[in-house]
Design an enzyme around this catalytic site. Structure first.
Site, mmCIF file in Angstrom:
data_model
loop_
_atom_site.group_PDB
_atom_site.id
_atom_site.type_symbol
_atom_site.label_atom_id
_atom_site.label_comp_id
_atom_site.label_asym_id
_atom_site.label_seq_id
_atom_site.Cartn_x
_atom_site.Cartn_y
_atom_site.Cartn_z
ATOM 1 C CG PHE A 11 -1.513 1.220 1.673
ATOM 2 C CD1 PHE A 11 -2.141 2.088 0.784
ATOM 3 C CD2 PHE A 11 -1.423 1.590 3.011
ATOM 4 C CE1 PHE A 11 -2.658 3.303 1.220
ATOM 5 C CE2 PHE A 11 -1.945 2.789 3.459
ATOM 6 C CZ PHE A 11 -2.551 3.653 2.566
ATOM 7 C CG ASP A 31 6.550 -6.542 -2.174
ATOM 8 O OD1 ASP A 31 6.064 -7.628 -1.823
ATOM 9 O OD2 ASP A 31 6.170 -5.444 -1.733
ATOM 10 C CG ASN A 32 7.831 -11.595 0.368
ATOM 11 O OD1 ASN A 32 7.058 -10.639 0.471
ATOM 12 N ND2 ASN A 32 8.062 -12.432 1.362
ATOM 13 N N GLY A 36 1.590 -7.768 -0.259
ATOM 14 C CA GLY A 36 1.413 -6.795 -1.339
ATOM 15 C C GLY A 36 0.862 -7.478 -2.573
ATOM 16 C CG LEU A 72 8.175 1.504 3.252
ATOM 17 C CD1 LEU A 72 9.445 2.181 2.769
ATOM 18 C CD2 LEU A 72 6.989 2.074 2.492
ATOM 19 C CB SER A 74 7.147 -5.118 7.731
ATOM 20 O OG SER A 74 6.473 -5.616 8.882
ATOM 21 C CE1 TYR A 144 4.316 -4.091 11.580
ATOM 22 C CE2 TYR A 144 3.157 -2.840 13.259
ATOM 23 C CZ TYR A 144 3.711 -2.914 11.998
ATOM 24 O OH TYR A 144 3.657 -1.824 11.158
ATOM 25 C CE LYS A 148 7.562 -2.431 10.887
ATOM 26 N NZ LYS A 148 8.118 -2.073 9.580
ATOM 27 C CE1 TYR A 158 24.133 -3.626 10.868
ATOM 28 C CE2 TYR A 158 25.183 -2.814 8.880
ATOM 29 C CZ TYR A 158 24.831 -3.864 9.700
ATOM 30 O OH TYR A 158 25.180 -5.137 9.356
HETATM 31 N N1 NAD Z 1 -0.211 1.479 6.825
HETATM 32 C C1 NAD Z 1 0.023 1.947 8.024
HETATM 33 O O1 NAD Z 1 -0.861 2.574 8.631
HETATM 34 C C2 NAD Z 1 1.363 1.757 8.686
HETATM 35 C C3 NAD Z 1 1.528 2.238 10.000
HETATM 36 C C4 NAD Z 1 2.763 2.075 10.603
HETATM 37 C C5 NAD Z 1 3.816 1.498 9.924
HETATM 38 N N2 NAD Z 1 3.638 1.057 8.655
HETATM 39 C C6 NAD Z 1 4.788 0.408 7.997
HETATM 40 O O2 NAD Z 1 4.871 0.810 6.632
HETATM 41 C C7 NAD Z 1 5.318 -0.279 5.836
HETATM 42 C C8 NAD Z 1 4.345 -0.520 4.696
HETATM 43 O O3 NAD Z 1 3.067 -0.869 5.236
HETATM 44 P P1 NAD Z 1 1.775 -1.042 4.320
HETATM 45 O O4 NAD Z 1 0.620 -0.550 5.077
HETATM 46 O O5 NAD Z 1 2.058 -0.491 2.984
HETATM 47 O O6 NAD Z 1 1.659 -2.630 4.280
HETATM 48 P P2 NAD Z 1 1.562 -3.637 3.047
HETATM 49 O O7 NAD Z 1 1.329 -4.995 3.620
HETATM 50 O O8 NAD Z 1 0.587 -3.135 2.050
HETATM 51 O O9 NAD Z 1 3.004 -3.542 2.413
HETATM 52 C C9 NAD Z 1 4.108 -4.245 2.908
HETATM 53 C C10 NAD Z 1 4.853 -4.845 1.736
HETATM 54 O O10 NAD Z 1 6.002 -5.568 2.213
HETATM 55 C C11 NAD Z 1 6.089 -6.774 1.474
HETATM 56 N N3 NAD Z 1 6.857 -7.742 2.268
HETATM 57 C C12 NAD Z 1 6.514 -8.293 3.451
HETATM 58 N N4 NAD Z 1 7.472 -9.133 3.867
HETATM 59 C C13 NAD Z 1 8.438 -9.106 2.921
HETATM 60 C C14 NAD Z 1 9.683 -9.762 2.779
HETATM 61 N N5 NAD Z 1 10.132 -10.633 3.691
HETATM 62 N N6 NAD Z 1 10.430 -9.510 1.669
HETATM 63 C C15 NAD Z 1 9.990 -8.635 0.723
HETATM 64 N N7 NAD Z 1 8.822 -7.991 0.811
HETATM 65 C C16 NAD Z 1 8.052 -8.214 1.895
HETATM 66 C C17 NAD Z 1 4.652 -7.193 1.252
HETATM 67 O O11 NAD Z 1 4.475 -8.135 0.212
HETATM 68 C C18 NAD Z 1 3.991 -5.854 0.954
HETATM 69 O O12 NAD Z 1 4.024 -5.545 -0.414
HETATM 70 C C19 NAD Z 1 5.500 -1.475 6.772
HETATM 71 O O13 NAD Z 1 6.852 -1.579 7.138
HETATM 72 C C20 NAD Z 1 4.654 -1.098 7.961
HETATM 73 O O14 NAD Z 1 5.142 -1.702 9.133
HETATM 74 C C21 NAD Z 1 2.430 1.154 8.026
#
Ligand code: NAD
Length: 312
Positions: A11, A31-32, A36, A72, A74, A144, A148, A158
């Site tokens: 997202f 991305d895996n 996503g 990003l 996760s 989670y 983080k 690092y």
């Molecule tokens: N959306 C929110 O409100 C929010 C709030 C706080 C933090 N975040 C952080 O922002 C980031 C993106 O979140 P999002 O809402 O877009 O979630 P999302 O699930 O839509 O996107 C996360 C992406 O990471 C990819 N991914 C997961 N594990 C992986 C791995 N081992 N190797 C490669 N790719 C991997 C997924 O396939 C996905 O495309 C995350 O790190 C999340 O913790 C998001």
């Protein structure tokens, strides 16, 4: 610049890829597709964009130069990380370690997408970056939150030990197009239920508060943080606070639906309040959210209407 975005098919990551390409950068999205979807990047027709399907818990060897890494990757929604507890811990720990190693090798600047979840169920409101949090390490959300927190710790290590240029953004609830309708987060939940004519499910009595940041504001803040020289964690989110119940009524008003609101038991460790203190972002990045809740929610409703239409 050549920029690597891990989690770029998710997202927030896909919107970040759009922004970076619009600014003329070359983007490598890794991305895996665990949570996503390629649909999020299928619209990108740009020679400066490439995609590699790869799990970042495994090392990534690249020949080319890399200038910046936005990490990003996760699972991010409670439903996802409760279904994927070990991959969540691994991507926060091993994935972050691998990407920091790559940043060190390439002499690249590294940004970690951290989260307001590092504050747990906070005992202070609003949460400033100095607050150390109130996290249950062995509760269901611990996979989670602690991943983080570890990711932040290794990023700072690092930075301090290897001199890598690092940034840490603590993202607060972000919403907008390309969220998944069934990802369990409150915005898609309520909108999906309202559009489908279902009851809106509120957990607990709905007095817990949340603050919602529209995705274009969030990625602008993330980009500005990367451009800055600030290496301590920075909150990026919208400080406008709403109770979940107020928000349910707001969604009913904007969708024009008359679904009932029903109440269910509060999940374990659900935070009672969440609101960023963004004093630092205002001062250091000259950033604050611009998109009103009404405008952002209307855009998101329009997006979900389109998704539901194509499912019919
Ligand atoms: N959306 C929110 O409100 C929010 C709030 C706080 C933090 N975040 C952080 O922002 C980031 C993106 O979140 P999002 O809402 O877009 O979630 P999302 O699930 O839509 O996107 C996360 C992406 O990471 C990819 N991914 C997961 N594990 C992986 C791995 N081992 N190797 C490669 N790719 C991997 C997924 O396939 C996905 O495309 C995350 O790190 C999340 O913790 C998001």
């Amino acid at each position: 610049m050549k920029i690597l975005v891990t989690g770029g098919a998710g997202f927030i990551g896909s919107h970040l890829c759009d922004l970076l390409l619009a600014k003329g950068h070359e983007v490598l999205c890794v991305d895996n597709l665990a949570t996503g979807n390629k649909k999020n990047i299928v619209h990108i027709e740009n020679d400066n964009f490439s995609f590699i399907r790869h799990n970042v818990t495994k090392p990534l060897y690249l020949e080319e130069k890399i200038d910046w890494i936005f990490h990003l990757a996760s699972p991010a929604s409670p439903i996802d990380y409760l279904e994927l507890p070990i991959p969540t811990l691994k991507v926060g720990a091993l994935g972050t370690h691998n990407m920091l190693g790559l940043a060190k090798e390439k002499n690249a600047r590294f940004l970690l997408a951290s989260t307001s979840e590092v504050y747990g169920d906070p005992l202070v409101n609003p949460q400033s970056e100095e607050y150390w949090g109130n996290v249950n390490p062995i509760g269901p959300r611990g996979v989670y939150d602690e991943a983080k927190r570890f990711a932040e710790a290794i990023t700072m290590a690092y930075h301090r030990y290897h001199g890598v240029e690092t940034r840490i953004v603590r993202i607060f609830n972000t919403y907008g197009p390309r969220m998944r309708l069934n990802d369990g987060r409150v915005v898609p939940n309520f909108i999906g239920q309202a559009l489908n004519g279902e009851d809106l499910t509120v957990y607990g009595d709905g007095s817990q508060t949340r603050s919602f940041c529209y995705v274009s504001d969030e990625i602008e803040g993330i980009y500005r943080l990367m451009m800055s020289d600030y290496s301590d964690p920075m909150n990026i989110g919208n400080p406008e606070e709403h109770t979940v119940l107020e928000f349910a009524h707001f969604i009913l008003k904007l969708t024009g639906k008359s679904s009932k609101i029903i109440f269910r038991e509060l999940p374990e460790d659900d935070p009672k309040q969440r609101r960023p203190d963004i004093t630092k972002a205002r001062k250091i990045l000259n950033w604050e959210p611009k998109v009103s809740l009404e405008e952002g929610i209307r855009n998101t409703i329009r997006y979900f209407e389109g998704v539901l239409d194509t499912q019919m």
